[in-house]
Structures are given as structure tokens and as C-alpha cells.
Motif scaffolding. Sequence first.
Motif, PDB file in Angstrom:
ATOM      1  N   PRO A 125       0.281   6.738 -12.268  1.00  0.00           N
ATOM      2  CA  PRO A 125       0.330   5.980 -11.012  1.00  0.00           C
ATOM      3  C   PRO A 125       1.349   6.541 -10.026  1.00  0.00           C
ATOM      4  CG  PRO A 125       1.081   4.625 -12.871  1.00  0.00           C
ATOM      5  CD  PRO A 125       0.572   5.914 -13.439  1.00  0.00           C
ATOM      6  N   ARG A 126       2.316   7.289 -10.512  1.00  0.00           N
ATOM      7  CA  ARG A 126       3.316   7.894  -9.633  1.00  0.00           C
ATOM      8  C   ARG A 126       2.740   9.059  -8.826  1.00  0.00           C
ATOM      9  NH1 ARG A 126       7.097   7.021 -14.353  1.00  0.00           N
ATOM     10  NH2 ARG A 126       8.514   5.397 -13.625  1.00  0.00           N
ATOM     11  N   HIS A 127       1.561   9.563  -9.253  1.00  0.00           N
ATOM     12  CA  HIS A 127       0.970  10.726  -8.582  1.00  0.00           C
ATOM     13  C   HIS A 127      -0.288  10.393  -7.789  1.00  0.00           C
ATOM     14  CE1 HIS A 127       3.087  12.835 -12.106  1.00  0.00           C
ATOM     15  NE2 HIS A 127       3.879  12.858 -11.050  1.00  0.00           N
ATOM     16  N   ILE A 128      -0.491   9.125  -7.480  1.00  0.00           N
ATOM     17  CA  ILE A 128      -1.707   8.693  -6.801  1.00  0.00           C
ATOM     18  C   ILE A 128      -1.900   9.384  -5.453  1.00  0.00           C
ATOM     19  CG2 ILE A 128      -0.653   6.667  -5.687  1.00  0.00           C
ATOM     20  CD1 ILE A 128      -3.296   5.173  -6.252  1.00  0.00           C
ATOM     21  N   ALA A 129      -0.812   9.718  -4.780  1.00  0.00           N
ATOM     22  CA  ALA A 129      -0.908  10.324  -3.446  1.00  0.00           C
ATOM     23  C   ALA A 129      -1.031  11.844  -3.501  1.00  0.00           C
ATOM     24  CB  ALA A 129       0.303   9.935  -2.603  1.00  0.00           C
ATOM     25  N   GLY A 130      -0.964  12.422  -4.687  1.00  0.00           N
ATOM     26  CA  GLY A 130      -1.035  13.880  -4.813  1.00  0.00           C
ATOM     27  C   GLY A 130      -2.467  14.381  -4.791  1.00  0.00           C
ATOM     28  N   GLY A 140      -3.359   4.583   2.122  1.00  0.00           N
ATOM     29  CA  GLY A 140      -2.553   3.372   2.152  1.00  0.00           C
ATOM     30  C   GLY A 140      -2.033   2.913   0.808  1.00  0.00           C
ATOM     31  N   LEU A 141      -2.461   3.542  -0.281  1.00  0.00           N
ATOM     32  CA  LEU A 141      -1.968   3.180  -1.614  1.00  0.00           C
ATOM     33  C   LEU A 141      -0.754   4.042  -1.924  1.00  0.00           C
ATOM     34  CD1 LEU A 141      -5.368   2.938  -3.539  1.00  0.00           C
ATOM     35  CD2 LEU A 141      -4.149   1.155  -2.269  1.00  0.00           C
ATOM     36  N   LEU A 142       0.361   3.403  -2.188  1.00  0.00           N
ATOM     37  CA  LEU A 142       1.630   4.120  -2.337  1.00  0.00           C
ATOM     38  C   LEU A 142       2.104   4.107  -3.785  1.00  0.00           C
ATOM     39  CD1 LEU A 142       3.408   2.588   0.786  1.00  0.00           C
ATOM     40  CD2 LEU A 142       2.204   4.780   0.629  1.00  0.00           C
ATOM     41  N   PRO A 143       2.733   5.205  -4.231  1.00  0.00           N
ATOM     42  CA  PRO A 143       3.219   5.249  -5.608  1.00  0.00           C
ATOM     43  C   PRO A 143       4.475   4.410  -5.835  1.00  0.00           C
ATOM     44  CG  PRO A 143       3.730   7.309  -4.486  1.00  0.00           C
ATOM     45  CD  PRO A 143       2.876   6.500  -3.551  1.00  0.00           C
ATOM     46  N   HIS A 144       5.197   4.115  -4.766  1.00  0.00           N
ATOM     47  CA  HIS A 144       6.436   3.332  -4.874  1.00  0.00           C
ATOM     48  C   HIS A 144       6.534   2.399  -3.687  1.00  0.00           C
ATOM     49  CE1 HIS A 144       7.908   5.883  -8.089  1.00  0.00           C
ATOM     50  NE2 HIS A 144       7.587   6.938  -7.368  1.00  0.00           N
ATOM     51  N   ASN A 169      -3.094  -0.880  -7.128  1.00  0.00           N
ATOM     52  CA  ASN A 169      -3.584   0.410  -6.619  1.00  0.00           C
ATOM     53  C   ASN A 169      -4.822   0.866  -7.375  1.00  0.00           C
ATOM     54  OD1 ASN A 169      -1.633   0.804  -4.643  1.00  0.00           O
ATOM     55  ND2 ASN A 169      -0.418   2.245  -5.850  1.00  0.00           N
ATOM     56  N   TRP A 170      -4.757   0.839  -8.714  1.00  0.00           N
ATOM     57  CA  TRP A 170      -5.882   1.320  -9.514  1.00  0.00           C
ATOM     58  C   TRP A 170      -7.119   0.466  -9.265  1.00  0.00           C
ATOM     59  CZ3 TRP A 170      -4.289   5.688  -9.753  1.00  0.00           C
ATOM     60  CH2 TRP A 170      -3.384   6.253 -10.648  1.00  0.00           C
ATOM     61  N   LEU A 171      -6.957  -0.850  -9.192  1.00  0.00           N
ATOM     62  CA  LEU A 171      -8.100  -1.741  -8.990  1.00  0.00           C
ATOM     63  C   LEU A 171      -8.716  -1.560  -7.606  1.00  0.00           C
ATOM     64  CD1 LEU A 171      -6.606  -4.890 -10.734  1.00  0.00           C
ATOM     65  CD2 LEU A 171      -8.504  -3.481 -11.589  1.00  0.00           C
ATOM     66  N   VAL A 172      -7.873  -1.384  -6.596  1.00  0.00           N
ATOM     67  CA  VAL A 172      -8.387  -1.147  -5.242  1.00  0.00           C
ATOM     68  C   VAL A 172      -9.096   0.202  -5.189  1.00  0.00           C
ATOM     69  CG1 VAL A 172      -7.710  -0.730  -2.837  1.00  0.00           C
ATOM     70  CG2 VAL A 172      -6.758  -2.678  -4.088  1.00  0.00           C
ATOM     71  N   LEU A 173      -8.506   1.219  -5.799  1.00  0.00           N
ATOM     72  CA  LEU A 173      -9.135   2.538  -5.813  1.00  0.00           C
ATOM     73  C   LEU A 173     -10.511   2.472  -6.480  1.00  0.00           C
ATOM     74  CD1 LEU A 173      -7.547   5.916  -6.417  1.00  0.00           C
ATOM     75  CD2 LEU A 173      -9.524   5.287  -7.778  1.00  0.00           C
ATOM     76  N   ALA A 174     -10.627   1.767  -7.608  1.00  0.00           N
ATOM     77  CA  ALA A 174     -11.914   1.618  -8.294  1.00  0.00           C
ATOM     78  C   ALA A 174     -12.930   0.934  -7.388  1.00  0.00           C
ATOM     79  CB  ALA A 174     -11.740   0.841  -9.594  1.00  0.00           C
TER      80      ALA A 174
END
Length: 198
Positions: A125-130, A140-144, A169-174
Motif C-alpha cells: 500500500p505504500r507504493h500505490i502511487a508508483g 487521488g489515492l495517497l500512500p500516506h 484505497n484498495w477497495l476504491v481502486l478495485a
Amino acid sequence: MPGGLVNGQWALLAARGFGRMFAGTWIEGDDHEEIARLLRADPAQGVSCGLDEAMREYEPYAFREVVWLGAHAPGWTQAITIAGPRLRTDLLAGRRYVQVVWDALGLGVHDLYYSDGVTADRLSPRHIAGPWPFREYTDGLLPHGPGLIDVSGTGPAQATGSLGLWLENWLVLAGRLSGRLMEEEYFQTGRRLYALPL
């Protein structure tokens, strides 16, 4: 929470009893019986029911595996684990999928298990923006977040602070990937309950 979703996707699931464990898998494809077969279930043995009825079988960490599986959005199926471990994603080779896991007695939020249809991997989850295959769905989903604590204290994990941010974040991304976020009406949909071989 991202996008003002303080009472978003996780709140809906927690209100339905998934506080100890949730494992949801969003799977590309509309043929639910074919997907059930991929998961080693017998489609003829599936029992039609709503989520309330399915939750009578809710048993995290059980030595049996039960999933509630059915239509999510056009082109997508969702399988929610009701009892036992998270679904084996290796059985879904060649399909796009994402799998979100919450485990209050373990890590809290797991890495996201995903496949772009060619390569399967996990993402912290820390690398979602990578850079990664589904990066386009992370706007708009931020790791921190400011002032959020990154680790859980003693006892069962709570979906607050960074753990809550990451889970949402994970649920919104899905939901973005599959084309549908969960809402009240979503849980009234009938699906089929399958026992999977361990």
C-alpha cells in the motif's frame, strides 16, 4: 480518507460483519460458472442466496473454504470469501484481477494481489502511487496521510490511521478498475455460495 470517503467502502463491509476478516477478489469475466470452475467449485452445487444468508456461514480462519460469487459489473465478477483463507489467485492465470485482504488478527491490510492478465504480483500500500499496471486507477489515492500512524498497536488491528487509508484505497481502486463501487443496493444482489476444495 481519500476523496472524502471516511464512511466509504470499508464502512459498508464492516457493517455487514467483515470486521475480523475480509477477502474480496474482483475477477475479469462475466461467466460466473466458468470462474467457479476455475476456483475448483462445482457450479451445480452453488446455492443462490443474498449476503445476509451467506454470512450465516462466516467463519474466518476456518478449515473449509466458502465464497459468495456473482456479478459485480459488466465484464467483472466478484468473489467474497465467507469462510476460510483468501482465494488462490494462481487459479486465475490469464485474467485481470485484484484481491483485497483485511485480517484483524494479522497484518491488518495485506499487499494488493493483482494480475494485469499477463503478470501476477503484489503491491505494498505504500507504493500505490508508483509505476505498476493499474496506476491509472489511483488518482487521488495517497500512500500516506498527515499525522496517520503506520502501524497498529497491540491487540486486533483496527481499520484506522494508515491501515484505514490503505484498506479504503484498495477497495476504491478495485471499484474503479471493475467499474463499480459497492453501495447499499449492491449487497441486496443474489449470488451463489460455493464450497471450494481445500
